[in-house]
Write an enzyme that holds these catalytic residues in place. Sequence first.
Site, PDB file in Angstrom:
ATOM      1  N   LEU C 243      -2.807  -3.029   0.618  1.00  0.00           N
ATOM      2  CA  LEU C 243      -2.599  -1.078  -0.050  1.00  0.00           C
ATOM      3  C   LEU C 243      -0.743  -1.621  -1.386  1.00  0.00           C
ATOM      4  CD1 LEU C 243      -2.756   1.975  -0.353  1.00  0.00           C
ATOM      5  CD2 LEU C 243      -1.196   2.269   1.339  1.00  0.00           C
ATOM      6  N   ASP C 244      -1.400  -1.352  -2.427  1.00  0.00           N
ATOM      7  CA  ASP C 244      -0.186  -1.467  -3.487  1.00  0.00           C
ATOM      8  C   ASP C 244      -0.376  -2.367  -3.567  1.00  0.00           C
ATOM      9  OD1 ASP C 244       0.070   1.655  -3.793  1.00  0.00           O
ATOM     10  OD2 ASP C 244       0.653   2.412  -2.147  1.00  0.00           O
ATOM     11  N   GLU C 245      -0.671  -3.343  -3.154  1.00  0.00           N
ATOM     12  CA  GLU C 245      -0.045  -5.334  -3.514  1.00  0.00           C
ATOM     13  C   GLU C 245      -1.107  -5.745  -4.157  1.00  0.00           C
ATOM     14  OE1 GLU C 245       2.063  -6.213  -2.202  1.00  0.00           O
ATOM     15  OE2 GLU C 245       2.843  -4.466  -0.571  1.00  0.00           O
TER      16      GLU C 245
END
Lengths: 300, 300, 300, 300
Positions: C243-245
Amino acid sequence: MTSYNEEKLQHYKEKNKNRARLLIHCPDQPGIISRISEFLFSHDANIVASHQYSTDPEGGEFFIRLEFDCPELEAKFEQIEVDFQPIAAEFNMDWKLTAVRELKNVAIFVSKQPHCLLELLWEWQSSDLMANLAVVISNHEDTREMVESLGIPFYHVPSNKDIRHEAEARHKEILDEHDTDLVVLARYMQILTPEFVESYRNRIINIHHSFLPAFVGARPYERAYERGVKMIGATSHYVTNDLDEGPIIEQDIGRVDHRDHVEDMKKIGQTIERSVLARAVKWHLADRILVHQNKTIVFS
Amino acid sequence: MTSYNEEKLQHYKEKNKNRARLLIHCPDQPGIISRISEFLFSHDANIVASHQYSTDPEGGEFFIRLEFDCPELEAKFEQIEVDFQPIAAEFNMDWKLTAVRELKNVAIFVSKQPHCLLELLWEWQSSDLMANLAVVISNHEDTREMVESLGIPFYHVPSNKDIRHEAEARHKEILDEHDTDLVVLARYMQILTPEFVESYRNRIINIHHSFLPAFVGARPYERAYERGVKMIGATSHYVTNDLDEGPIIEQDIGRVDHRDHVEDMKKIGQTIERSVLARAVKWHLADRILVHQNKTIVFS
Amino acid sequence: MTSYNEEKLQHYKEKNKNRARLLIHCPDQPGIISRISEFLFSHDANIVASHQYSTDPEGGEFFIRLEFDCPELEAKFEQIEVDFQPIAAEFNMDWKLTAVRELKNVAIFVSKQPHCLLELLWEWQSSDLMANLAVVISNHEDTREMVESLGIPFYHVPSNKDIRHEAEARHKEILDEHDTDLVVLARYMQILTPEFVESYRNRIINIHHSFLPAFVGARPYERAYERGVKMIGATSHYVTNDLDEGPIIEQDIGRVDHRDHVEDMKKIGQTIERSVLARAVKWHLADRILVHQNKTIVFS
Amino acid sequence: MTSYNEEKLQHYKEKNKNRARLLIHCPDQPGIISRISEFLFSHDANIVASHQYSTDPEGGEFFIRLEFDCPELEAKFEQIEVDFQPIAAEFNMDWKLTAVRELKNVAIFVSKQPHCLLELLWEWQSSDLMANLAVVISNHEDTREMVESLGIPFYHVPSNKDIRHEAEARHKEILDEHDTDLVVLARYMQILTPEFVESYRNRIINIHHSFLPAFVGARPYERAYERGVKMIGATSHYVTNDLDEGPIIEQDIGRVDHRDHVEDMKKIGQTIERSVLARAVKWHLADRILVHQNKTIVFS
C-alpha cells in the site's frame, strides 16, 4: 569576510529604540483586543502591526502579536509591564513584552558540516539576522577558524553518548555565562538530554534534513534515495524529547530526479536546510512564533 | 457536472449569519485600533480575525480588515453602520461594512478561450468561490452551452472597436439588471471605455497572460518565446484606463525551456492564468483587497 | 462543455502518422547507442528526440527513450519490430516500440470525489491529454452524469471488502471489453487484489493525497493537520501490492499555515492532487516512464 | 573559512580522467546520431549521457551534448579531435570537445555588493563549483580581504565612463595573464565596451536583478516597488552589446507583498540573484549551454 557592521547595528537600535512587541495567548472571549488597545493607547503607544489568530471564536484560544511605538520606551518599559498585569490576570493570559532594541543572545551548536552555520554567520554579518551571536559550541574543531575570524567565541566540547552528561554540564556553564536566550542546532549531531531540553523549552531550534514526518531519524537522504522520491525537504522545529517530533516552524522542498544519487540529494538539501533554518531563527528572534499543543503559530 | 450545491450554500449562509467584515483606510494616528475595538465590543461583537498595515507609523496611511461575530447581526447591521459614522468622520476614514452571508453578484466576461471561465465555474460549483454567478457575457457563442447547462444566464453581445459604445450600453443594461458587484474579465479580448471602467472602479478584475510589467499589451506568449525567457507568468489586476497598468492583485509563474514553442507556452500559461485569476477573485469576494496609489494591499 | 474535439484528434494523428517511440532497458556496455542509431538510420528513420540514463557507466543499467520519424511508418512498423529483434537479443534488452498516432485506451476508476476525474476530463476535452478515454468505473453513481454527457461509457460497480472479488471480476470484464492499456485511480477508495494489480503491472497509476512516504495510508490530511506541518503534498505512483509503496512518478506540495484546518488542507490539496495525477498520466501516455527496482526514470 | 579542498579537487580530476564532452550544432538531417555514436564506439568510447534538441525535424537545427568515457583519454584526446574533423565537415558542424578533468579558468568581476561573489566562493570552497577561480577584479577595494584570504589574486582596477578604455586594457592584461575562459559579472556595475564583449563572446555571464524583460536597465527594485508587483526576480544571461538583452540562461523569482519596501525587496532579491547566477555559472562550466539566435539551449 569583513567584520560585523557595528554601524548598522547601532542604526537598528536607534531606529527601534521606542518599539516593543507584545505576545499574548489566552482563552478567547469578546473584548480582549478592545482592552489591550485601550491600554496601549492610554500609555501613548501607537500600534504599528498586529496579527491575531483564534482557534475557534466559540470557546477557543486567542493569540495576538502586537508591535507598537511608545515615546520614551526605555524609561517606561517596566511601568508598562507592571500596569499590564491586572489585565493579564483578568483574561488569564500567557504574555511577553519585549523591547525590539534589545537583541537576543544566541548560541549555535554545530558538528562537522558547516553550511547551516555559515548561512547564519552570513546573514548576521550582513545585518539580516538581528541578534548577538554570543557563542558557537561544537563537538569538533572544524569550524573554529571561521568562527573566531569573526570575533565570536568558539568552544570545542567533545560529546558522545558516554560523556553526554559531562558535555551538557559544560554546555550549560557556557550558555549561562553568555546569558543565552536561544540555542540553534545547526546540524549538531548529538542527542540532548531531557533536562537540557526542558531548561530551554521552546528555545532550541533544530534543522532536520527531511520533510517531516517523512524520514524521521537518521540518514534521511539515504532513505529518500532508496524510496525514489521526486522531492526532498528540510524542516526546522523546536526540540522536544520526542526525536524529530517537536513543533514544526518551517519546511521547504527541492526537486530531485532519477539522476540524483545520495550525494546530489545532500547538496540540493544543503541549500534547503540553510534557508529553512535561517527563516525559523529570524522569526523566533522577531517574536513571531507562538507554540500551542505541539504546533506553531507563525505570524510572518 | 452536477448542479450547484444549494445545500452547501445554505450551510455557508447559516454558518456566517452573524459574521461581518469591516475594511478601513485612513491617515495613521495613535488610538485608531483602540477606538474601533471598543466600538465593536460595545456592540457585543467579537473580533475573530484582524489584519493591519501601516505605510509608515509617522504620518502614513493606516489600513485594517476586521472580521467579527455579532449576535443578531441582521437586525443590528444598519444600526452599527449608523453608529460607526461619527468615528469614521473623526478619523477621516474610507470604510466599508459587509455582511458575510450576503454573496456578491458577479458577472464574467469571456471571449473564445474558456479555461479561465471554466476554472471559475468549477470553483463555484464545488462551493469554493462564494458568490452569486449572476451572468456570463461574451462576444462569442462558444461558451453558451457550458454556462447555460449550469443554470447561469448567458448573453451574447457582439463587440469590436466599431460598435464598442453600443455593446457597452447593452453590457450596462445587463449588469444593472443583475445588480452586479464585480466584473471578471476571464480572457475577454475587447477594450473597455473609460466611462465603463470608471463606473466599476476597482471592481473589474482582469487576467493578463504575462508577468507584468513584462510583455504589456498583445501577444505576450509570442514575445516571451521570441525573447527566450525561462519562465512565463500571469497577472491579475484591477482594470484602469492605462492598458495593463492597473493595481496588481496576484502573479505567478511557470518554468519553460528551449523545447517549448509558443503553443506549449500557451498551455503552460493557461494553468497559471486560471489559478492566478481565481485567487484574485476569491480575495476580492472575501473583502481582502484594499487599493492605494495604484497598488493593492492584500490581507491574505 | 463542448463535445470532444474530433478535429484536433485527427490533426494529431495526421501530424504524427510517421512518428514512433522506442524505449529500451538493458545492461550497460559500449556501443549500444551506435547500434540503435545505425539501425534506425538504415531504416530511413530520423531521431528527433533522445533521452538516455545510465545508473553507472561501469556495469550498470542503461535506459533510453528515442523518438523518431520514419516515412511510411504504418507500412513498415511490423518489419521494424522484426528487424530489431536480433539487436534486442544481442544486448539483452527489455524494449517497446510504439506508434505515436495510436492512442492508448484509458480506464478511470473514481469514488465520490470528482476533482481528479474532472481534471482528466478537462485535459482530454482540450486535447491536452492524448488518449482514448474508454471508460469510467465507479463504486458510486455521483459522477455518472458528468461522464456520460461527454459520451464516455460509465459503469457503476459496487465494491467493498466483502464483494471485492465479484467486483473485480466485473472490472476485468469491462477493461477487457475496452482493450484497456492504462488504469487511472482518480481517488478510487477501494483496495485492489494482488491478482488485479499483477495483471496491470506498471499500468495502474494512483494518486495518494500526501507527500509520500509521509502519511502512508488513510486520512493523510487529518494526520498532517495533527502534526502541524507547514506543507502538504500529493504523490502519483504505480500501484503495487504494498500500500502506497509503489514507484513514485511525481510529487508536488502546497503551503499551509496555522489557520488551515483539515477542510482547508483538503481544498488546497485537491489542486495539488489533480495536477500531480494529470502530469503522471500524460508522461505515461507519452511513454516517458521506465520502472526499475521500485523507482521511476521519467524522461520529461 | 577553511582553505580550498585540494584533496577533493584531485579526487574529481582522477575520477574524470577518462571523461570528455562533445557539443555539436549543425543543420538537422537523418543519420547524425548514428554517425557520431559509431565514431565514438570505434574510438572505444562509451556514451554515458546524451541530450539532443532539434528545432524542427524538417530542415531545422540540430544540437547535441554527449558525455563519454574513453580509456586513456589524455593520450588519445588530440587524435580524437583530428579524426572527428571529416565528420564535422561533412555535416557542417560547430563543435567543441572538452576533457572534463581540465578545469576552466574563471575571472569574477564585482563592485561593492558582495553577495553574488560570496555565493560563488562558497560553492567553490565546498567543491560544488568545479573551476579554477583564477582572479577577482573589482572597481572597489571592499572585497579584497575576503578574496585574498582564500588565496585568490585580487586586482583593484578603478573604472568609470571616463577611464573605461584604460580600465579595460588593464582587464585584458589580467585576463590574458590568467588564461581566462569565463568572465562572471557578479554584480559588476560598469558597462563593458563592444570590443571587450566581442572578445569574450558567449563567455561573459551577468546577473541582472530583475525578471527580464521586466525592468531592463537601472534601479529595477525601485521600479518593481513603484509598480507594485507581487514577485521579484533575477536573470542570468550572456552579455551582448544590447544592455540586458543577451541570451537568457536562467531566471527565478521570489514573492513579495505590500509590506515589502525597496530595502526588503533588495534582500529577498539577493537570495534569488546568488542562486540564479550560481546555476548559470555551473551549467556553463559543465558545457551544458548552447547559444542560438540570442537564446540558450540548456541541457540541464
